[in-house]
Scaffold this motif. Structure first.
Motif, PDB file in Angstrom:
ATOM      1  N   ILE A 115     -15.851   0.988  -1.237  1.00 19.93           N
ATOM      2  CA  ILE A 115     -15.271  -0.350  -1.100  1.00 19.93           C
ATOM      3  C   ILE A 115     -14.068  -0.295  -0.178  1.00 19.93           C
ATOM      4  N   ASP A 116     -14.124  -1.079   0.877  1.00 22.24           N
ATOM      5  CA  ASP A 116     -13.064  -1.139   1.886  1.00 22.24           C
ATOM      6  C   ASP A 116     -12.216  -2.387   1.626  1.00 22.24           C
ATOM      7  N   PHE A 117     -11.338  -2.292   0.605  1.00 24.56           N
ATOM      8  CA  PHE A 117     -10.462  -3.415   0.312  1.00 24.56           C
ATOM      9  C   PHE A 117      -9.552  -3.683   1.509  1.00 24.56           C
ATOM     10  N   LYS A 118      -9.356  -4.953   1.822  1.00 24.77           N
ATOM     11  CA  LYS A 118      -8.673  -5.334   3.055  1.00 24.77           C
ATOM     12  C   LYS A 118      -7.163  -5.462   2.871  1.00 24.77           C
ATOM     13  N   CYS A 119      -6.418  -4.740   3.712  1.00 27.02           N
ATOM     14  CA  CYS A 119      -4.959  -4.767   3.709  1.00 27.02           C
ATOM     15  C   CYS A 119      -4.444  -5.986   4.486  1.00 27.02           C
ATOM     16  N   PRO A 120      -3.150  -6.301   4.379  1.00 30.29           N
ATOM     17  CA  PRO A 120      -2.611  -7.509   5.026  1.00 30.29           C
ATOM     18  C   PRO A 120      -2.898  -7.636   6.514  1.00 30.29           C
ATOM     19  N   GLU A 150       3.697  -2.062   6.122  1.00 32.05           N
ATOM     20  CA  GLU A 150       3.391  -3.101   5.134  1.00 32.05           C
ATOM     21  C   GLU A 150       2.054  -2.833   4.470  1.00 32.05           C
ATOM     22  N   ASP A 151       1.042  -2.483   5.272  1.00 29.63           N
ATOM     23  CA  ASP A 151      -0.274  -2.155   4.715  1.00 29.63           C
ATOM     24  C   ASP A 151      -0.179  -0.996   3.738  1.00 29.63           C
ATOM     25  N   TYR A 152       0.562   0.039   4.138  1.00 27.55           N
ATOM     26  CA  TYR A 152       0.673   1.224   3.291  1.00 27.55           C
ATOM     27  C   TYR A 152       1.316   0.879   1.951  1.00 27.55           C
ATOM     28  N   ASP A 153       2.431   0.175   1.989  1.00 30.03           N
ATOM     29  CA  ASP A 153       3.126  -0.176   0.750  1.00 30.03           C
ATOM     30  C   ASP A 153       2.265  -1.080  -0.126  1.00 30.03           C
ATOM     31  N   TRP A 154       1.568  -1.999   0.509  1.00 28.77           N
ATOM     32  CA  TRP A 154       0.673  -2.888  -0.224  1.00 28.77           C
ATOM     33  C   TRP A 154      -0.433  -2.085  -0.911  1.00 28.77           C
ATOM     34  N   ALA A 155      -1.057  -1.169  -0.160  1.00 28.63           N
ATOM     35  CA  ALA A 155      -2.125  -0.340  -0.727  1.00 28.63           C
ATOM     36  C   ALA A 155      -1.595   0.548  -1.853  1.00 28.63           C
ATOM     37  N   LYS A 156      -0.426   1.114  -1.648  1.00 24.98           N
ATOM     38  CA  LYS A 156       0.174   1.973  -2.681  1.00 24.98           C
ATOM     39  C   LYS A 156       0.382   1.184  -3.976  1.00 24.98           C
ATOM     40  N   ASN A 157       0.828  -0.047  -3.864  1.00 23.58           N
ATOM     41  CA  ASN A 157       1.034  -0.888  -5.044  1.00 23.58           C
ATOM     42  C   ASN A 157      -0.280  -1.225  -5.734  1.00 23.58           C
ATOM     43  N   LYS A 158      -1.331  -1.461  -4.943  1.00 25.18           N
ATOM     44  CA  LYS A 158      -2.636  -1.750  -5.536  1.00 25.18           C
ATOM     45  C   LYS A 158      -3.201  -0.524  -6.250  1.00 25.18           C
ATOM     46  N   ILE A 159      -3.008   0.643  -5.652  1.00 24.53           N
ATOM     47  CA  ILE A 159      -3.467   1.893  -6.274  1.00 24.53           C
ATOM     48  C   ILE A 159      -2.820   2.066  -7.642  1.00 24.53           C
ATOM     49  N   LYS A 160      -1.523   1.785  -7.704  1.00 21.43           N
ATOM     50  CA  LYS A 160      -0.796   1.904  -8.977  1.00 21.43           C
ATOM     51  C   LYS A 160      -1.202   0.812  -9.958  1.00 21.43           C
ATOM     52  N   LYS A 161      -1.248  -0.432  -9.487  1.00 19.82           N
ATOM     53  CA  LYS A 161      -1.560  -1.562 -10.361  1.00 19.82           C
ATOM     54  C   LYS A 161      -2.906  -1.399 -11.047  1.00 19.82           C
ATOM     55  N   TYR A 162      -3.895  -0.937 -10.300  1.00 20.77           N
ATOM     56  CA  TYR A 162      -5.250  -0.834 -10.833  1.00 20.77           C
ATOM     57  C   TYR A 162      -5.621   0.589 -11.263  1.00 20.77           C
TER      58      TYR A 162
END
Length: 213
Positions: A115-120, A150-162
């Motif tokens: 799954i290629d979840f899309k970054c900002p 921004e993409d990296y920080d966003w992805a890092k937060n999603k990795i943690k959240k889920y």
């Protein structure tokens, strides 16, 4: 059972945990997204109607048991699920490359979802269907294509959240020619992320290729 097929070819897998392995690619036409960095716009409309039997007969000529069904967005075509099941029944190891914008609920359990979840920076993050995380298996993979900090920080937060690193394999890769790959690896190491970094190997092997391969 008819599908619109953009192309079928035998090549080297350029992404995922299967990078470097010979693989048959079945690329389906159509996509419901329009990512800013898309490298396969030719898949939006170009294609030939083929029955599932015709598809299976075509791939038989390749001495290879690893198959990836990709696009575009392969799940946009409802008969994709039937194709995946037929490939599983024929003992192929099957990968499904999907944007995560459509449900993977009905994908056969033997198929490895990538799954290629899309970054900002893709301009398509609103299309991410996060309920797909409920259907992930340990062998499945989630990929984030990183174009900037921004993409990296966003992805890092999603990795943690889920809690993704405890759910499946997680990968990050740079948007081609948009960011220095070493920047991403630096951030990964600084944050001690337990993920796999990758580049698009096929674009290193065939940099002159106009299509996404």
């Amino acid at each position: 059972m008819i599908l619109k097929i953009n192309e079928i070819y035998h090549s080297i897998q350029g992404e995922s945990s299967f990078t470097g392995l010979p693989c048959i690619f079945i690329r389906l036409t159509y996509c419901n997204l329009r990512c800013s960095y898309c490298d396969s716009e030719y898949t939006f409309y170009e294609g030939t109607d083929m029955s599932i039997d015709e598809i299976l007969n075509k791939i038989k000529k390749y001495s290879c048991k690893l198959v990836e069904v990709t696009g575009g967005e392969p799940l946009f075509q409802k008969n994709c699920i039937e194709l995946l099941q037929k490939l599983v029944d024929l003992d192929y190891k099957v990968l499904l490359e999907t944007s995560g914008s459509l449900t993977i609920k009905d994908v056969p359990k033997e198929v490895i979802n990538i799954i290629d979840f899309k970054c900002p920076s893709s301009n398509m993050k609103k299309k991410n269907l996060w309920e797909n995380i409920n259907y992930l298996k340990p062998d499945d993979e989630v990929k984030f294509v990183i174009g900037n900090r921004e993409d990296y920080d966003w992805a890092k937060n999603k990795i943690k959240k889920y809690n993704l690193t405890n759910t499946c394999k997680v990968l990050m890769s740079p948007t081609y020619k948009e960011i220095e790959p070493g920047m991403i690896t630096k951030w990964i190491l600084e944050d001690n992320l337990n993920i796999r970094f990758q580049v698009q190997l096929h674009k290193e092997i065939w940099p002159e290729e106009e299509r996404g391969v």
